[in-house]
Design an enzyme around this catalytic site. Sequence first.
Site, PDB file in Angstrom:
ATOM      1  N   GLU A   1       1.683   3.882  17.100  1.00 46.25           N
ATOM      2  CA  GLU A   1       0.283   4.287  17.381  1.00 46.25           C
ATOM      3  C   GLU A   1      -0.381   5.012  16.215  1.00 46.25           C
ATOM      4  OE1 GLU A   1       0.598   6.457  21.067  1.00 46.25           O
ATOM      5  OE2 GLU A   1       1.326   4.696  22.145  1.00 46.25           O
TER       6      GLU A   1
ATOM      7  N   ASN B   1       4.589  -0.383  16.320  1.00 45.31           N
ATOM      8  CA  ASN B   1       4.295  -0.508  17.750  1.00 45.31           C
ATOM      9  C   ASN B   1       2.959   0.158  18.075  1.00 45.31           C
ATOM     10  OD1 ASN B   1       5.411  -1.207  20.455  1.00 45.31           O
ATOM     11  ND2 ASN B   1       5.419   1.009  20.808  1.00 45.31           N
TER      12      ASN B   1
ATOM     13  N   GLU C   1       5.775  -2.565  26.155  1.00 47.55           N
ATOM     14  CA  GLU C   1       5.542  -1.543  27.186  1.00 47.55           C
ATOM     15  C   GLU C   1       4.640  -2.102  28.277  1.00 47.55           C
ATOM     16  OE1 GLU C   1       4.123   2.145  25.439  1.00 47.55           O
ATOM     17  OE2 GLU C   1       5.468   1.947  23.729  1.00 47.55           O
TER      18      GLU C   1
END
Length: 301
Positions: A127, A168, A234
């Site tokens: 992130e 990610n 996720e």
Amino acid sequence: ASTLGAAAAQSGRYFGTAISANKLGDSQYTTIANREFNMITAENEMKIDATEPNQGQFNFTNADRIYNWAVQNGKQVRGHTLAWYSQQPGWMQSLSGSALRQAMINHINGVMAHYKGKIPYWDVVNEAFDDNTGGRRDSNLQRTGNDWIEVAFRTARAADPDAKLCYNDYNIDNWTWAKTQGVYNMVRDFKSRGVPIDCVGLQGHFNSGSAYNSNFRTTISSFAALGVDVAITELDVEGASATTYANIVNDCLAVARCVGITVWGVRDSDSWRSYQNPLLFDGNGNKKAAYTAVLNALNNA
Ligand code: G3I
């Protein structure tokens, strides 16, 4: 095949879930998790605050509980996550500049040494992009210099050469979004300059309604065309629309380098957004319509 993991394995993929150490005593939870999934991510236990609560003092108690449960049950583990603006321990939040940069490097080295050769995929950086602009997210790590991400990846490669190293993020599903393009351009740049990156994790936290777009398949194939593996890391969908879940699975199955899918929890009651009932099992452990849609999609691949 009659379980998600076995169905995904038919095309050489995995199907995973996030696991919390504090639920390993819940037999309904572990029964479902053991039966259905063959890749495990620690929901919180391998994060920075959990693994290095005091600077230079590593603690793998809960991370190892999850790792050991997974391996004892024949599953692999995705590592999550080594460098992130969030869930930093207090000591790290108060660092800046070269001291923070060195602390990040030491953290990556410490955690990856503990699991050296044991974790096939690591979320090295999580992130790091701004939600709106397509540029970098402001954070203490970003303020150490724009090269912090490549330093993290180079450190990780040296620490465990056998691990595949992933970037990610969320909201990089829609190909038209600036954030997606920002991450895509970073990966392209890293590949062209030889910065070691092996995979991109598309988190896949979808809201209901229009949030899923059929250009998701373009996003997956575009990243893959850069020469990296892609994983959905996720996954959860507000309301757990069976159609949306099936579309997402089919988009992954359509791209050879989409290596697997992980849902972010077992039952709705285990979810970080449980009020949206976003998972494949209800709070009583029953299979939902979305479960059947996912299983059928995997079996039809
Ligand atoms: O363990 C403590 C407990 O001791 C304390 O009493 C309680 C009070 O708030 O907090 C507990 O910790 C919480 C932890 O989850 C375990 O339940 C934290 O406050 C809470 O912030 C933490 O939330 C996690 C969140 O990441 C933190 O950023 C969620 O479980 C987890 O699902 C979520 O996962 C993230 C991924 O890592 C990255 N992508 C987004 C995703 C969803 O936010």
